[in-house]
Design a protein around this motif. Structure first.
Motif, PDB file in Angstrom:
ATOM      1  N   VAL A 266       0.841  -1.195   0.000  1.00 57.92           N
ATOM      2  CA  VAL A 266       0.000   0.000   0.000  1.00 57.92           C
ATOM      3  C   VAL A 266       0.878   1.247   0.000  1.00 57.92           C
ATOM      4  N   ASN A 267       1.909   1.274   0.837  1.00 53.35           N
ATOM      5  CA  ASN A 267       2.809   2.434   0.894  1.00 53.35           C
ATOM      6  C   ASN A 267       3.536   2.627  -0.427  1.00 53.35           C
ATOM      7  N   LYS A 268       3.928   1.529  -1.037  1.00 55.50           N
ATOM      8  CA  LYS A 268       4.602   1.608  -2.330  1.00 55.50           C
ATOM      9  C   LYS A 268       3.664   2.172  -3.389  1.00 55.50           C
ATOM     10  N   ALA A 269       2.395   1.741  -3.331  1.00 51.36           N
ATOM     11  CA  ALA A 269       1.405   2.256  -4.287  1.00 51.36           C
ATOM     12  C   ALA A 269       1.166   3.736  -4.089  1.00 51.36           C
ATOM     13  N   LYS A 270       1.160   4.188  -2.845  1.00 54.39           N
ATOM     14  CA  LYS A 270       0.985   5.618  -2.562  1.00 54.39           C
ATOM     15  C   LYS A 270       2.127   6.437  -3.154  1.00 54.39           C
ATOM     16  N   GLU A 271       3.365   5.972  -2.956  1.00 55.16           N
ATOM     17  CA  GLU A 271       4.533   6.690  -3.447  1.00 55.16           C
ATOM     18  C   GLU A 271       4.560   6.750  -4.971  1.00 55.16           C
ATOM     19  N   SER A 272       4.243   5.629  -5.610  1.00 62.67           N
ATOM     20  CA  SER A 272       4.333   5.574  -7.067  1.00 62.67           C
ATOM     21  C   SER A 272       3.239   6.354  -7.759  1.00 62.67           C
ATOM     22  N   ASN A 273       2.180   6.719  -7.027  1.00 56.31           N
ATOM     23  CA  ASN A 273       1.050   7.408  -7.657  1.00 56.31           C
ATOM     24  C   ASN A 273       0.857   8.838  -7.172  1.00 56.31           C
ATOM     25  N   LYS A 274       1.839   9.349  -6.422  1.00 52.56           N
ATOM     26  CA  LYS A 274       1.711  10.723  -5.943  1.00 52.56           C
ATOM     27  C   LYS A 274       1.637  11.717  -7.092  1.00 52.56           C
ATOM     28  N   ALA A 275       2.377  11.416  -8.153  1.00 54.56           N
ATOM     29  CA  ALA A 275       2.425  12.361  -9.275  1.00 54.56           C
ATOM     30  C   ALA A 275       1.228  12.248 -10.199  1.00 54.56           C
ATOM     31  N   GLU A 276       0.430  11.216 -10.010  1.00 57.77           N
ATOM     32  CA  GLU A 276      -0.730  11.013 -10.877  1.00 57.77           C
ATOM     33  C   GLU A 276      -1.917  11.833 -10.386  1.00 57.77           C
ATOM     34  N   GLY A 277      -2.467  12.669 -11.271  1.00 65.87           N
ATOM     35  CA  GLY A 277      -3.595  13.497 -10.867  1.00 65.87           C
ATOM     36  C   GLY A 277      -4.935  12.872 -11.183  1.00 65.87           C
ATOM     37  N   ASN A 278      -5.010  12.138 -12.289  1.00 65.60           N
ATOM     38  CA  ASN A 278      -6.280  11.578 -12.730  1.00 65.60           C
ATOM     39  C   ASN A 278      -6.326  10.082 -12.424  1.00 65.60           C
ATOM     40  N   TYR A 279      -6.915   9.752 -11.290  1.00 69.86           N
ATOM     41  CA  TYR A 279      -6.964   8.360 -10.864  1.00 69.86           C
ATOM     42  C   TYR A 279      -7.925   7.529 -11.703  1.00 69.86           C
ATOM     43  N   LYS A 280      -8.823   8.185 -12.411  1.00 71.53           N
ATOM     44  CA  LYS A 280      -9.761   7.434 -13.245  1.00 71.53           C
ATOM     45  C   LYS A 280      -9.013   6.656 -14.326  1.00 71.53           C
ATOM     46  N   LYS A 281      -7.870   7.201 -14.756  1.00 76.88           N
ATOM     47  CA  LYS A 281      -7.091   6.512 -15.768  1.00 76.88           C
ATOM     48  C   LYS A 281      -6.464   5.229 -15.230  1.00 76.88           C
ATOM     49  N   MET A 282      -6.477   5.075 -13.907  1.00 80.41           N
ATOM     50  CA  MET A 282      -5.873   3.904 -13.296  1.00 80.41           C
ATOM     51  C   MET A 282      -6.826   2.709 -13.219  1.00 80.41           C
ATOM     52  N   ILE A 283      -8.098   2.932 -13.525  1.00 83.73           N
ATOM     53  CA  ILE A 283      -9.068   1.846 -13.404  1.00 83.73           C
ATOM     54  C   ILE A 283      -8.708   0.684 -14.323  1.00 83.73           C
ATOM     55  N   GLY A 284      -8.306   0.997 -15.542  1.00 80.26           N
ATOM     56  CA  GLY A 284      -7.946  -0.052 -16.498  1.00 80.26           C
ATOM     57  C   GLY A 284      -6.799  -0.928 -16.009  1.00 80.26           C
ATOM     58  N   PRO A 285      -5.635  -0.320 -15.655  1.00 78.80           N
ATOM     59  CA  PRO A 285      -4.524  -1.143 -15.141  1.00 78.80           C
ATOM     60  C   PRO A 285      -4.875  -1.897 -13.865  1.00 78.80           C
ATOM     61  N   LEU A 286      -5.665  -1.248 -12.974  1.00 81.11           N
ATOM     62  CA  LEU A 286      -6.052  -1.915 -11.735  1.00 81.11           C
ATOM     63  C   LEU A 286      -6.949  -3.116 -12.029  1.00 81.11           C
ATOM     64  N   THR A 287      -7.870  -2.939 -12.969  1.00 79.66           N
ATOM     65  CA  THR A 287      -8.744  -4.044 -13.369  1.00 79.66           C
ATOM     66  C   THR A 287      -7.928  -5.212 -13.922  1.00 79.66           C
ATOM     67  N   THR A 288      -6.943  -4.884 -14.746  1.00 79.13           N
ATOM     68  CA  THR A 288      -6.081  -5.926 -15.313  1.00 79.13           C
ATOM     69  C   THR A 288      -5.317  -6.656 -14.215  1.00 79.13           C
ATOM     70  N   LEU A 289      -4.803  -5.890 -13.241  1.00 84.92           N
ATOM     71  CA  LEU A 289      -4.073  -6.493 -12.120  1.00 84.92           C
ATOM     72  C   LEU A 289      -4.949  -7.481 -11.366  1.00 84.92           C
ATOM     73  N   ILE A 290      -6.128  -7.031 -10.951  1.00 81.42           N
ATOM     74  CA  ILE A 290      -6.996  -7.872 -10.123  1.00 81.42           C
ATOM     75  C   ILE A 290      -7.492  -9.090 -10.893  1.00 81.42           C
ATOM     76  N   SER A 291      -7.919  -8.885 -12.139  1.00 81.64           N
ATOM     77  CA  SER A 291      -8.452 -10.009 -12.923  1.00 81.64           C
ATOM     78  C   SER A 291      -7.364 -11.033 -13.221  1.00 81.64           C
ATOM     79  N   THR A 292      -6.119 -10.560 -13.379  1.00 82.98           N
ATOM     80  CA  THR A 292      -5.002 -11.478 -13.627  1.00 82.98           C
ATOM     81  C   THR A 292      -4.656 -12.270 -12.383  1.00 82.98           C
ATOM     82  N   VAL A 293      -4.615 -11.608 -11.230  1.00 85.02           N
ATOM     83  CA  VAL A 293      -4.266 -12.267  -9.980  1.00 85.02           C
ATOM     84  C   VAL A 293      -5.316 -13.294  -9.590  1.00 85.02           C
TER      85      VAL A 293
END
Length: 346
Positions: A266-293
């Protein structure tokens, strides 16, 4: 088996479930099928003086691996050949002991031809050998057995290519039982060879882990799990995931690895996404992560994500979601390493 690691036990059970160790015992009415099962297994299957008392299919364990399925008699009023074929289709058996105690009848022919058409292995049994006598005294038992084998061959030579000979047995006199048992053991030995090949197969190894991951989805993609994420109950999440894969700190230590922890991801995810302003764009990669796992459809994952985001807001929840499922992937990878290492010790 009892002393194996739980993950190995689960894997062995998974592989065993992919191999059909069942043998159906079917045949003529009142041919002594249940008595034969008793003789082979030592189990007390139901025997009655009424004509073929077996009405349901009952399973009995054979030694430590096989199962003998006691089927109703062929040709009863309850089961016409057509209905019997449906019963066989329902149970999808691959090997049949067909028990006779008299001449081949029309119902027997229809069922056996069906078995041949379905490529089901048939072992022919002539039961009650002690009653196979010539009342005129002209023929000894060896000649009578030869006649029975000739009848069998002539009747089915056009539909069955395997050897057409009876196993002649008598439960009453214990004749032929050991020879039949040896034949069954030989059949099951070949199943065991298949089992050994499959537990050493990367295909079944990967299928098993995929199934474990998919089963985890039923526990994680739920409102209750969503509440754990929102309330940061990371210890509970860790316990659920570890228990699912049957691994702990000792397993990680044996491999020289560290047990993963949710908070680190969780802490690593926070650090890597601090520079990201539009979290909606992350839904696709997050969906891919969860569905793959979890090995599930993306649509199910999107529904889960949007439901969670709708309550808490994308910016607050995204690092937790990503961290949790990165953690689940790490535990799944660790489980794969544990299983591989443990199998080498077997």
């Amino acid at each position: 088996m009892a002393d194996q690691h739980p993950l190995v036990e689960d894997f062995f059970e998974y592989v065993k479930s992919s191999i059909d160790y069942r043998i159906a015992v079917i045949g003529q009415v009142d041919a002594g099928k249940s008595a034969l099962i008793n003789a082979l297994t030592g189990e007390n299957s139901h025997i009655s003086t009424a004509t073929d008392a077996t009405r349901d299919v009952v399973s009995y364990p054979y030694k430590d691996r096989g199962q003998l399925l006691d089927f109703p008699g062929v040709g009863t009023t309850e089961f016409s050949p057509k209905q019997y074929k449906q019963l066989l289709k329902k149970y999808k058996v691959k090997h049949v002991l067909y028990v006779f105690s008299s001449k081949i009848r029309d119902a027997d022919e229809k069922v056996i031809k069906f078995l041949s058409k379905q490529k089901i292995k048939v072992t022919f049994i002539y039961s009650k050998l002690d009653t196979l006598v010539d009342v005129t005294g002209k023929y000894d038992q060896s000649l009578l057995k030869q006649e029975k084998n000739t009848e069998l061959h002539v009747t089915f030579k056009k539909v069955i290519t395997d050897s057409l000979k009876y196993h002649f047995i008598s439960v009453k006199d214990d004749q032929g039982i050991e020879e039949l048992r040896a034949s069954i053991d030989n059949y099951l030995d070949k199943k065991d060879e298949t089992f050994q090949k499959r537990i050493n197969s990367s295909k079944y190894f990967n299928r098993f882990l995929s199934k474990r991951s998919n089963a985890l989805a039923a526990k994680l993609l739920t409102p209750g799990f969503k509440d754990l994420i929102l309330s940061r109950e990371f210890k509970t999440i860790e316990q659920k995931t570890r228990n699912h894969f049957h691994i702990d700190e000792e397993d990680a230590e044996r491999l020289g690895q560290q047990m993963p922890h949710v908070i680190d991801f969780v802490n690593k995810a926070k650090e890597s996404n601090k520079a990201e302003g539009n979290y909606k764009k992350m839904i696709g990669p997050l969906t891919t992560l969860i569905s793959t796992v979890l090995k599930v459809r993306k649509l199910n994952v999107i529904t889960f994500i949007l439901s969670t985001f709708g309550e808490a807001g994308i910016r607050a929840v995204y690092p937790r979601l990503r961290g949790v499922f990165e953690y689940v992937r790490a535990v799944s990878d660790l489980a794969s390493d544990v299983l591989e290492a443990r199998l080498k010790e077997v």
